[in-house]
Design an enzyme around this catalytic site. Structure first.
Site, PDB file in Angstrom:
ATOM      1  N   LYS A 195       3.325   6.273  10.762  1.00  0.00           N
ATOM      2  CA  LYS A 195       3.167   5.934   9.347  1.00  0.00           C
ATOM      3  C   LYS A 195       4.334   6.515   8.573  1.00  0.00           C
ATOM      4  O   LYS A 195       4.575   7.723   8.590  1.00  0.00           O
ATOM      5  CB  LYS A 195       1.841   6.507   8.826  1.00  0.00           C
ATOM      6  CG  LYS A 195       1.685   6.332   7.315  1.00  0.00           C
ATOM      7  CD  LYS A 195       0.292   6.684   6.852  1.00  0.00           C
ATOM      8  CE  LYS A 195       0.208   6.587   5.339  1.00  0.00           C
ATOM      9  NZ  LYS A 195      -1.156   6.831   4.852  1.00  0.00           N
ATOM     10  N   LYS A 248       2.803   1.424  10.409  1.00  0.00           N
ATOM     11  CA  LYS A 248       2.577   1.166   8.985  1.00  0.00           C
ATOM     12  C   LYS A 248       3.766   1.630   8.169  1.00  0.00           C
ATOM     13  O   LYS A 248       4.194   2.764   8.393  1.00  0.00           O
ATOM     14  CB  LYS A 248       1.326   1.934   8.562  1.00  0.00           C
ATOM     15  CG  LYS A 248       0.999   1.796   7.099  1.00  0.00           C
ATOM     16  CD  LYS A 248      -0.186   2.642   6.753  1.00  0.00           C
ATOM     17  CE  LYS A 248      -0.365   2.614   5.249  1.00  0.00           C
ATOM     18  NZ  LYS A 248      -1.338   3.570   4.814  1.00  0.00           N
TER      19      LYS A 248
HETATM   20  C1  PBG Z   1      -3.955   7.290   2.531  1.00  0.00           C
HETATM   21  C2  PBG Z   1      -3.478   5.902   2.704  1.00  0.00           C
HETATM   22  C3  PBG Z   1      -2.449   5.233   2.008  1.00  0.00           C
HETATM   23  C4  PBG Z   1      -2.491   3.910   2.453  1.00  0.00           C
HETATM   24  C5  PBG Z   1      -3.493   3.833   3.411  1.00  0.00           C
HETATM   25  N1  PBG Z   1      -4.081   5.074   3.558  1.00  0.00           N
HETATM   26  C6  PBG Z   1      -1.546   5.678   0.951  1.00  0.00           C
HETATM   27  C7  PBG Z   1      -0.566   6.739   1.179  1.00  0.00           C
HETATM   28  O1  PBG Z   1      -0.347   7.217   2.288  1.00  0.00           O
HETATM   29  O2  PBG Z   1       0.005   7.164   0.165  1.00  0.00           O
HETATM   30  C8  PBG Z   1      -1.615   2.798   1.968  1.00  0.00           C
HETATM   31  C9  PBG Z   1      -2.154   1.426   2.152  1.00  0.00           C
HETATM   32  C10 PBG Z   1      -1.477   0.367   1.367  1.00  0.00           C
HETATM   33  O3  PBG Z   1      -0.451   0.581   0.685  1.00  0.00           O
HETATM   34  O4  PBG Z   1      -1.982  -0.767   1.418  1.00  0.00           O
HETATM   35  N2  PBG Z   1      -3.190   8.274   3.097  1.00  0.00           N
END
Ligand code: PBG
Length: 324
Positions: A195, A248
């Site tokens: 991520k 992601k």
């Molecule tokens: C929480 C999380 C996030 C997303 C999914 N889980 C945001 C982040 O890490 O700031 C993003 C999902 C999206 O943008 O659709 N940690």
């Protein structure tokens, strides 16, 4: 043998011919549909930053999940909004929070639907970080136990899959151990393994009220310049017990997806995140791109790059398109 004996256009002469030779086929069964659960009753609030997305209270989440199920979508991914936030995000593991109530509602209404839950503290902490803060820094090891409690709460409520998105080191192992100790040996883990610290989460953070109150997420989420490191992240998560791994965002990271597909044999998910979704919505709105065609093209690209599972806010619309 080249032209004129070989003519690749022969394989493109009609829709049926193109379908016959298609190397990639998108299916509603590939999709996971993300939903935002909030406390209360009969809440159905449009999310300003995300077209066609809503804050829904538990009965509304179940109704929306039913619509997805009717379209052949096998799973939802639940994000929660708390009633109150505090320094450690304690509502995250409250057995009666919006996510746990939603899980139970879906279980009652749709026994066959898969329920996946996001495991992360950022929507629950008053500082908006994904872990607890100690001396102004995000405390990795102190966060693990809290994430494990959150995962166990979801599993007890009936979640099929828990999906840690915090990017703390060691959290998959900590969650597996806690789930097993509670007898939740059949609850699977889908880890947000690779991520990245991405600008494309902007609309989601407005939706989940989860923007960090100070600093950024770069000390825990990955640096976009790295690709080999993504493979290390994925490898470690598999070793710790991840059943499904995720890359992601998706679109700016198709190379990572492709490499992960070549290297690993576990199911691979890709998250087509909020900013990617809204980029398309905004350009369709502005009349620059045909929105539905663009949607099918990006989802196909994500599958072609190697994703088995596509998490997307387009899920319902794309499933409708695939059925027509
Ligand atoms: C929480 C999380 C996030 C997303 C999914 N889980 C945001 C982040 O890490 O700031 C993003 C999902 C999206 O943008 O659709 N940690």
């Amino acid at each position: 043998m080249g032209f004129p004996t070989t003519r690749l256009r022969r394989l493109r002469t009609s829709p049926a011919m193109r379908r016959l030779v298609a190397e990639t086929t998108l299916l509603p069964a590939d999709f996971v549909y993300p939903l935002f659960a909030c406390p209360g009753k009969n809440v159905h609030e449009p999310i300003e930053s995300m077209t066609d997305c809503y804050h829904l209270s538990p009965e509304g989440i179940a109704a929306e999940a039913a619509e997805a199920a009717d379209l052949g979508i096998p799973a939802v991914l639940l994000f929660g909004l708390p009633k109150t936030k505090d320094a450690v995000g304690s509502e995250a593991w409250a057995p009666d929070n919006a996510v746990c109530q939603s899980i139970r509602r879906i279980r009652e209404l749709l026994p066959r639907m898969l329920v996946i839950t996001d495991v992360c503290l950022c929507a629950y902490t008053d500082h908006g970080h994904c872990g607890v803060v100690k001396d102004g820094r995000i405390d990795n090891d102190g966060t693990l136990e809290l994430l494990a409690k959150m995962a166990v709460a979801h599993a007890r409520a009936g979640a099929d899959i828990v999906a840690p998105s915090d990017m703390m080191d060691g959290r998959v192992g900590a969650i597996r151990k806690a789930l097993d100790a509670e007898g939740c040996t059949e609850t699977a883990i889908m880890s947000y393994a690779a991520k990245y610290a991405s600008a494309f989460y902007g609309p989601f953070r407005d939706a989940a009220h989860s923007a960090p109150g100070f600093g950024d997420r770069k000390t825990y989420q990955m640096d976009p310049v790295n690709a080999r490191q993504a493979l290390r992240e994925i490898e470690l998560d598999i070793e710790e017990g991840a059943d499904i791994v995720m890359v992601k965002p998706a679109l700016a990271y198709l190379d990572i997806l492709y490499r992960a597909r070549q290297r690993f044999d576990v199911p691979l998910a890709a998250y087509n995140v909020s900013g990617e979704y809204m980029m398309l919505q905004a350009s369709a709105q502005a009349g620059l791109i045909h929105g539905d065609d663009g949607m099918m093209e990006v989802l196909t690209a994500i599958k072609r790059a190697g994703a088995d599972i596509i998490i997307t806010y387009h899920a319902k619309k794309a499933a409708q398109r695939l059925r027509s």
